[in-house]
Design an enzyme around this catalytic site. Structure first.
Site, PDB file in Angstrom:
ATOM      1  N   GLU A 197       0.800  -1.221   0.000  1.00  0.00           N
ATOM      2  CA  GLU A 197       0.000   0.000   0.000  1.00  0.00           C
ATOM      3  C   GLU A 197       0.833   1.271   0.000  1.00  0.00           C
ATOM      4  OE1 GLU A 197      -3.088  -0.049   2.922  1.00  0.00           O
ATOM      5  OE2 GLU A 197      -3.952  -1.876   2.133  1.00  0.00           O
ATOM      6  N   GLU A 253      -5.083  -8.550   1.224  1.00  0.00           N
ATOM      7  CA  GLU A 253      -5.686  -8.142   2.503  1.00  0.00           C
ATOM      8  C   GLU A 253      -7.177  -7.913   2.307  1.00  0.00           C
ATOM      9  OE1 GLU A 253      -4.107  -4.708   4.579  1.00  0.00           O
ATOM     10  OE2 GLU A 253      -2.052  -5.395   4.219  1.00  0.00           O
TER      11      GLU A 253
END
Ligand code: PNW
Length: 473
Positions: free
Chosen positions: A167, A373
């Site tokens: 991320e 995720e």
């Protein structure tokens, strides 16, 4: 027609964690502070002043934690390496003891037939590199490549799945834009420069890994690819959507997947930076052939043009700050998406996950996808018998796995799913108050107790299919 519920036979059923959120042992075996150590020890930065000093003591309990994964029937585990355990100053020779920890962890996983997926960077930049400028400085990208090569050399014989960055949007825009993440800076130009250097770091890191790893190794990146929707078809709302989509997705996917920044991004942000940080050849470096793409998904975003001007963007769910994580977008308003929410205040929207998977199936044809995720925070508490019932999390996982399965039926090549998170842990600026784990952790005793969602997930992973009825608890 009933929904398909059986997953491909070789589907990976995993769980994910990250180093700073679980390891603790922050001063052991030569590790030095990362930006998250500094940030969490700065008063006012995290809820209750919580830090990762102890976390869930995974550094010392990793054997038991791997045994627990095996008990839960996981066949994959995604973890990250703490850079400052391996290279305390962020440069130069590696510390063997730091590398040894990850070698022991990986060997334990392999002994139990759990496939390791190693993330090199999950936000914990060595503090020395931040002091030298951090991600807004170009040099950090070269330091990352060196570090990637070191870890690749050390563990390439036993780890076959590699993820460069987790991320990067959070690293750049929450770290240097809104300041709700480490290092807590609030400079929109620095945030955009950080984004570019993260793209460069991904490219240089991938090259370093290719040189260090055997040919069979898979290299990927995990992006929190946002699903951005507009409140209406009004061209102004659609333009707001386009601009936020560029800052959330295109700013990374563009260079990494297509070798170019999205059209319009430079003009949209011209008041913030002239992008002179982008040098000739950088985009070719960022654009490395990849073997897979990791998608992290929690909730969609809903935007509109902001008639009322700046200040209306508070509902973006990215934490409390007077500074925006969206450089040059003061005229965009964020709205709460309708529907039931988790403990983070994030709306539950499994359709968004399907949409995201289909988007990248189109944008990156032929690239295998992994959900690296997905999960939910709830206010879990043990009952008098010590059991932890979390039917909301079971419902969340069921709906999102069904969305993944639907995407596979629609032609997407999704190879695995990593639930966030294996166990409760340090949830960044929210501290220990937000529990994402399938396994409950008592923070006083460090005792681990699988929640009912963990038993549910074990049954799903074991059968390779979702129950047709939503059976909870
Ligand atoms: C991700 N946002 O963080 C991280 O990869 C995990 O380490 C973290 O624990 C998990 O999701 C749950 O939060 C995010 O503001 C943090 O959009 C913030 C945002 C997105 C993801």
């Amino acid at each position: 027609m009933p929904e398909p519920i059986t997953f491909p036979a070789d589907f990976l059923w995993g769980a994910a964690t990250s180093a700073y959120q679980i390891e603790g042992a922050v001063r052991e075996d030569g590790r030095t502070p990362s930006i998250w150590d500094t940030f969490s020890h700065t008063p006012g930065r995290t809820a209750g002043g919580d830090t990762g000093d102890v976390a869930v003591e995974h550094y010392h309990r990793y054997r038991d934690d791997v045994a627990l994964m095996a008990e839960l029937g996981l066949n994959a585990y995604r973890f990250s390496v703490s850079w400052s355990r391996v290279q305390p100053t962020g440069r130069g020779p590696a510390v063997q003891r730091g590398l040894d920890f990850y070698r022991r962890l990986v060997d334990e996983l392999l002994a139990r037939d759990i496939k390791p997926a190693l993330t090199l960077y999950h936000w914990d930049l060595p503090q020395e590199l931040e002091d030298a400028g951090g991600w807004p400085a170009r040099e950090t990208a070269y330091r990352f490549a060196e570090y990637a090569g070191i870890v690749g050399e050390a563990l390439g014989d036993r780890v076959s799945s590699w993820i460069t960055l987790n991320e990067p949007w959070c690293s750049a825009f929450l770290g240097y834009g809104s300041g709700v993440h480490a290092p807590g800076r609030t400079d929109p130009a620095a945030a955009l420069h950080a984004a570019h250097h993260l793209n460069l770091a991904h490219g240089l890191g991938t090259q370093a890994l290719r040189a260090a790893l055997p040919a069979r190794a898979q290299i990927a990146v995990s992006l929190n690819s946002a699903v951005v929707r507009a409140v209406s078809d009004d061209p102004r709302d659609q333009d707001a959507r386009r601009r936020i989509d560029h800052l959330a997705n295109g700013v990374f996917h563009g260079p990494m997947l297509h070798g170019a920044y999205p059209d319009g991004l430079f003009t949209d942000t011209a008041r913030v930076t002239d992008w002179s940080c982008v040098r000739e050849g950088d985009l070719a470096v960022a654009h490395q052939p990849l073997d897979a793409l990791g998608l992290n998904y929690y909730t969609p975003s809903l935007v509109s043009a902001a008639p009322e001007g700046p200040g209306s963007r508070r509902a973006d769910g990215h934490g409390a700050s007077d500074h925006s994580p969206w450089p040059g977008s003061d005229d965009v308003a964020f709205h709460q998406t309708p529907g039931e929410r988790t403990e983070m205040g994030w709306t539950i929207d499994p359709g968004g996950l399907h949409e995201l998977i289909m988007r990248y199936t189109r944008e990156a044809p032929g690239l295998p996808l992994y959900i690296t995720e997905n999960g939910a925070a709830y206010d879990d508490k043990p009952d008098p018998e010590g059991r932890v019932h979390d039917p909301e999390r079971i419902a969340y996982l069921h709906k999102h796995l069904a969305a993944v399965r639907r995407a596979i039926a629609d032609g997407a090549d999704v190879r695995g799913y990593y639930l966030w998170s294996l166990m409760d842990n340090f949830e960044w600026s929210y501290g220990y108050g937000k529990r994402f784990g399938a396994v409950y952790v008592d923070y006083d005793t460090q005792v681990r107790t699988p929640k009912s969602s963990a038993h549910w997930y074990a049954a799903v992973a074991g059968a390779g299919e979702l129950p047709s009825e939503l059976v909870m608890d």
